[in-house]
Scaffold this motif. Structure first.
Motif, PDB file in Angstrom:
ATOM      1  N   PHE A  78       0.824  -1.210   0.000  1.00  0.00           N
ATOM      2  CA  PHE A  78       0.000   0.000   0.000  1.00  0.00           C
ATOM      3  C   PHE A  78       0.857   1.258   0.000  1.00  0.00           C
ATOM      4  CE2 PHE A  78      -2.079  -3.312   2.608  1.00  0.00           C
ATOM      5  CZ  PHE A  78      -3.159  -3.582   1.779  1.00  0.00           C
ATOM      6  N   ASP A  79       0.280   2.316  -0.510  1.00  0.00           N
ATOM      7  CA  ASP A  79       0.919   3.626  -0.458  1.00  0.00           C
ATOM      8  C   ASP A  79       0.585   4.257   0.896  1.00  0.00           C
ATOM      9  OD1 ASP A  79       2.168   6.002  -0.977  1.00  0.00           O
ATOM     10  OD2 ASP A  79       0.561   6.790  -2.260  1.00  0.00           O
ATOM     11  N   THR A  80       1.245   3.766   1.912  1.00  0.00           N
ATOM     12  CA  THR A  80       0.985   4.212   3.280  1.00  0.00           C
ATOM     13  C   THR A  80       2.282   4.230   4.062  1.00  0.00           C
ATOM     14  OG1 THR A  80      -0.215   3.700   5.344  1.00  0.00           O
ATOM     15  CG2 THR A  80       0.467   1.844   4.003  1.00  0.00           C
ATOM     16  N   ASN A  81       2.310   5.028   5.123  1.00  0.00           N
ATOM     17  CA  ASN A  81       3.485   5.032   5.998  1.00  0.00           C
ATOM     18  C   ASN A  81       3.272   4.147   7.228  1.00  0.00           C
ATOM     19  OD1 ASN A  81       1.623   6.634   7.338  1.00  0.00           O
ATOM     20  ND2 ASN A  81       3.134   8.149   8.000  1.00  0.00           N
ATOM     21  N   ASN A  82       2.203   3.370   7.223  1.00  0.00           N
ATOM     22  CA  ASN A  82       1.935   2.426   8.322  1.00  0.00           C
ATOM     23  C   ASN A  82       2.648   1.104   8.073  1.00  0.00           C
ATOM     24  OD1 ASN A  82       0.293   4.335   9.462  1.00  0.00           O
ATOM     25  ND2 ASN A  82      -1.624   3.276   9.032  1.00  0.00           N
ATOM     26  N   TRP A  83       3.495   0.710   9.005  1.00  0.00           N
ATOM     27  CA  TRP A  83       4.262  -0.530   8.885  1.00  0.00           C
ATOM     28  C   TRP A  83       4.175  -1.330  10.179  1.00  0.00           C
ATOM     29  CZ3 TRP A  83       7.249  -2.640   4.925  1.00  0.00           C
ATOM     30  CH2 TRP A  83       7.377  -1.856   3.767  1.00  0.00           C
ATOM     31  N   VAL A  84       4.245  -2.663  10.035  1.00  0.00           N
ATOM     32  CA  VAL A  84       4.337  -3.557  11.190  1.00  0.00           C
ATOM     33  C   VAL A  84       5.501  -4.518  10.978  1.00  0.00           C
ATOM     34  CG1 VAL A  84       3.236  -5.449  12.455  1.00  0.00           C
ATOM     35  CG2 VAL A  84       1.901  -3.439  11.813  1.00  0.00           C
ATOM     36  N   HIS A 156       4.719  -6.673  16.248  1.00  0.00           N
ATOM     37  CA  HIS A 156       3.965  -7.819  16.754  1.00  0.00           C
ATOM     38  C   HIS A 156       4.952  -8.950  17.022  1.00  0.00           C
ATOM     39  CE1 HIS A 156       1.729 -11.606  16.586  1.00  0.00           C
ATOM     40  NE2 HIS A 156       0.611 -10.925  16.779  1.00  0.00           N
ATOM     41  N   GLY A 157       4.860  -9.554  18.208  1.00  0.00           N
ATOM     42  CA  GLY A 157       5.742 -10.659  18.546  1.00  0.00           C
ATOM     43  C   GLY A 157       4.975 -11.854  19.067  1.00  0.00           C
ATOM     44  N   GLU A 158       5.415 -13.052  18.655  1.00  0.00           N
ATOM     45  CA  GLU A 158       4.824 -14.291  19.143  1.00  0.00           C
ATOM     46  C   GLU A 158       5.858 -15.058  19.950  1.00  0.00           C
ATOM     47  OE1 GLU A 158       2.566 -17.499  16.595  1.00  0.00           O
ATOM     48  OE2 GLU A 158       4.630 -18.185  16.901  1.00  0.00           O
ATOM     49  N   ALA A 177       5.021   2.859  17.611  1.00  0.00           N
ATOM     50  CA  ALA A 177       3.768   3.502  18.006  1.00  0.00           C
ATOM     51  C   ALA A 177       2.912   2.572  18.845  1.00  0.00           C
ATOM     52  CB  ALA A 177       2.991   3.949  16.770  1.00  0.00           C
ATOM     53  N   PHE A 178       3.093   1.252  18.651  1.00  0.00           N
ATOM     54  CA  PHE A 178       2.345   0.262  19.430  1.00  0.00           C
ATOM     55  C   PHE A 178       3.044  -1.092  19.351  1.00  0.00           C
ATOM     56  CE2 PHE A 178       0.584  -0.036  15.147  1.00  0.00           C
ATOM     57  CZ  PHE A 178       0.476  -1.407  14.934  1.00  0.00           C
ATOM     58  N   TYR A 179       2.682  -1.947  20.316  1.00  0.00           N
ATOM     59  CA  TYR A 179       3.241  -3.301  20.389  1.00  0.00           C
ATOM     60  C   TYR A 179       2.110  -4.297  20.646  1.00  0.00           C
ATOM     61  CZ  TYR A 179       7.348  -0.415  21.424  1.00  0.00           C
ATOM     62  OH  TYR A 179       8.333   0.536  21.386  1.00  0.00           O
ATOM     63  N   PRO A 238       1.496   2.187  23.733  1.00  0.00           N
ATOM     64  CA  PRO A 238       0.421   1.204  23.955  1.00  0.00           C
ATOM     65  C   PRO A 238       0.839  -0.233  23.646  1.00  0.00           C
ATOM     66  CG  PRO A 238      -0.393   3.118  22.747  1.00  0.00           C
ATOM     67  CD  PRO A 238       1.096   3.253  22.786  1.00  0.00           C
ATOM     68  N   VAL A 239       0.381  -1.151  24.494  1.00  0.00           N
ATOM     69  CA  VAL A 239       0.675  -2.571  24.321  1.00  0.00           C
ATOM     70  C   VAL A 239      -0.618  -3.378  24.403  1.00  0.00           C
ATOM     71  CG1 VAL A 239       2.036  -4.563  25.092  1.00  0.00           C
ATOM     72  CG2 VAL A 239       2.893  -2.233  25.496  1.00  0.00           C
ATOM     73  N   LEU A 240      -0.816  -4.273  23.447  1.00  0.00           N
ATOM     74  CA  LEU A 240      -1.895  -5.251  23.502  1.00  0.00           C
ATOM     75  C   LEU A 240      -1.279  -6.582  23.893  1.00  0.00           C
ATOM     76  CD1 LEU A 240      -4.723  -6.435  23.002  1.00  0.00           C
ATOM     77  CD2 LEU A 240      -4.152  -6.524  20.548  1.00  0.00           C
ATOM     78  N   PHE A 241      -1.694  -7.118  25.032  1.00  0.00           N
ATOM     79  CA  PHE A 241      -1.197  -8.403  25.526  1.00  0.00           C
ATOM     80  C   PHE A 241      -2.197  -9.501  25.185  1.00  0.00           C
ATOM     81  CE2 PHE A 241       0.785  -5.227  28.270  1.00  0.00           C
ATOM     82  CZ  PHE A 241       2.102  -5.661  28.326  1.00  0.00           C
ATOM     83  N   ILE A 242      -1.712 -10.580  24.566  1.00  0.00           N
ATOM     84  CA  ILE A 242      -2.558 -11.686  24.113  1.00  0.00           C
ATOM     85  C   ILE A 242      -1.991 -13.011  24.607  1.00  0.00           C
ATOM     86  CG2 ILE A 242      -3.402 -12.936  22.068  1.00  0.00           C
ATOM     87  CD1 ILE A 242      -3.304 -10.304  20.537  1.00  0.00           C
ATOM     88  N   HIS A 243      -2.886 -13.925  24.967  1.00  0.00           N
ATOM     89  CA  HIS A 243      -2.468 -15.270  25.358  1.00  0.00           C
ATOM     90  C   HIS A 243      -3.685 -16.195  25.281  1.00  0.00           C
ATOM     91  CE1 HIS A 243       1.312 -16.823  27.474  1.00  0.00           C
ATOM     92  NE2 HIS A 243       0.646 -17.913  27.119  1.00  0.00           N
TER      93      HIS A 243
END
Length: 305
Positions: A78-84, A156-158, A177-179, A238-243
């Protein structure tokens, strides 16, 4: 005197035998090939192969500060500056990240995936569960920012990748910007203690003190030096924690402790289904919804395909 000699010999055998064997298992855990992981993920319907092939990807290679090459892919759809940036777990590789790449591509992000040291196509001789990997992640972050300029970056980390990400953000630089942390352990000591109990029925006092010395001698760090729990207290973004609640390899209580220790903006998602690192696989719609909601809540603009 004979008794003391026997004691000394016994101690040396114990110190060398236990320390060498245990650290050998830790530092050189078996890894899987790119081909094996790709076929495993494909056969279990964990990503859409047609969609994956429709996105143009470009390979890259960048040198780690430790002298080896880190290799990965750039998915610039995409033509965007958003990256992960996506960081995978121990024993797998960047092909295990395809399902997460698909998620973020569907949300309108460009994606970078790469192989940790000693995994996939990257160099390096040992696995350090985030101790050295956090600096490799810093190298990847700087490479992407130098290449693409002013970007809005998420990571994003697993599993081990989540531990690496948290230690990068808490100990090296809180630059994203986020994790999103999926199924991390809270401390390496706690995880090793749990695996010793489950796999070998052994108490930590019989193994870990000796092994920690050997890890320092063989690879430059003590067990206590690997601590996402200490790191997460320093993260302000900001952090989103998942398990997954049913994770019996790294119990979900680790993520509860990480969530409680974090002092910044945060969210928590405990999935009802799935074993270790299976939260997305077994709760796909809910996982997508939680990630999208998290991005909305922290006001990161994205557009779902």
């Amino acid at each position: 005197m004979i008794i003391w000699l026997v004691v000394i010999v016994f101690f040396l055998i114990y110190f060398i035998g236990v320390g060498y064997y245990f650290t050998q298992q830790v530092l050189f855990m078996k890894t899987n090939s790119l081909e094996f992981i790709y076929q495993r993920e494909l056969e279990n319907f964990r990503f859409d192969e047609n969609l994956y092939r429709s996105f143009q990807k470009e390979s890259f290679s960048v040198q780690s500060r430790y002298g080896y090459e880190l290799k990965g892919y750039l998915f610039e759809a995409f033509d965007t500056n958003n990256w992960v940036i996506i960081t995978h777990g121990v024993s797998v590789n960047k092909n295990n990240s395809i399902k997460y790449a698909e998620l973020f591509l569907k949300l309108g992000f460009n994606v970078l995936t790469y192989d940790h040291r000693r995994h996939g196509e990257s160099g390096g001789t040992t696995t350090s569960y985030g101790y050295y990997e956090k600096y490799d992640l810093q190298t990847i972050v700087h490479y992407l920012k130098d290449l693409k300029g002013d970007i809005v970056l998420g990571i994003h980390g697993e599993s081990m990748g989540a531990c690496t990400m948290l230690q990068y953000a808490g100990f090296v630089e809180d630059s994203a910007a986020f994790y999103i942390s999926d199924c991390a352990f809270s401390t390496f000591e706690k995880q090793l203690t749990y695996r010793l109990k489950m796999d070998y029925k052994l108490p930590k006092w019989a193994i870990l003190p000796v092994s920690s010395i050997w890890l320092k001698l063989r690879n430059g760090f003590f067990i206590k030096d690997i601590s996402p729990l200490l790191a997460t207290n320093n993260i302000k973004k900001p952090v989103l924690f998942i398990h997954s609640k049913r994770d019996d390899y790294i119990p979900y209580t680790n993520t509860i402790h990480l969530y409680e220790a974090n002092q910044g903006e945060k969210e928590l998602f405990i999935a009802e289904n799935g074993a270790h690192a299976m939260s997305l696989n077994e709760n796909k719609e809910e996982y997508y919804s939680i990630v999208s909601s998290f991005l909305n809540n922290i006001e990161i603009e994205h557009n779902s395909l």
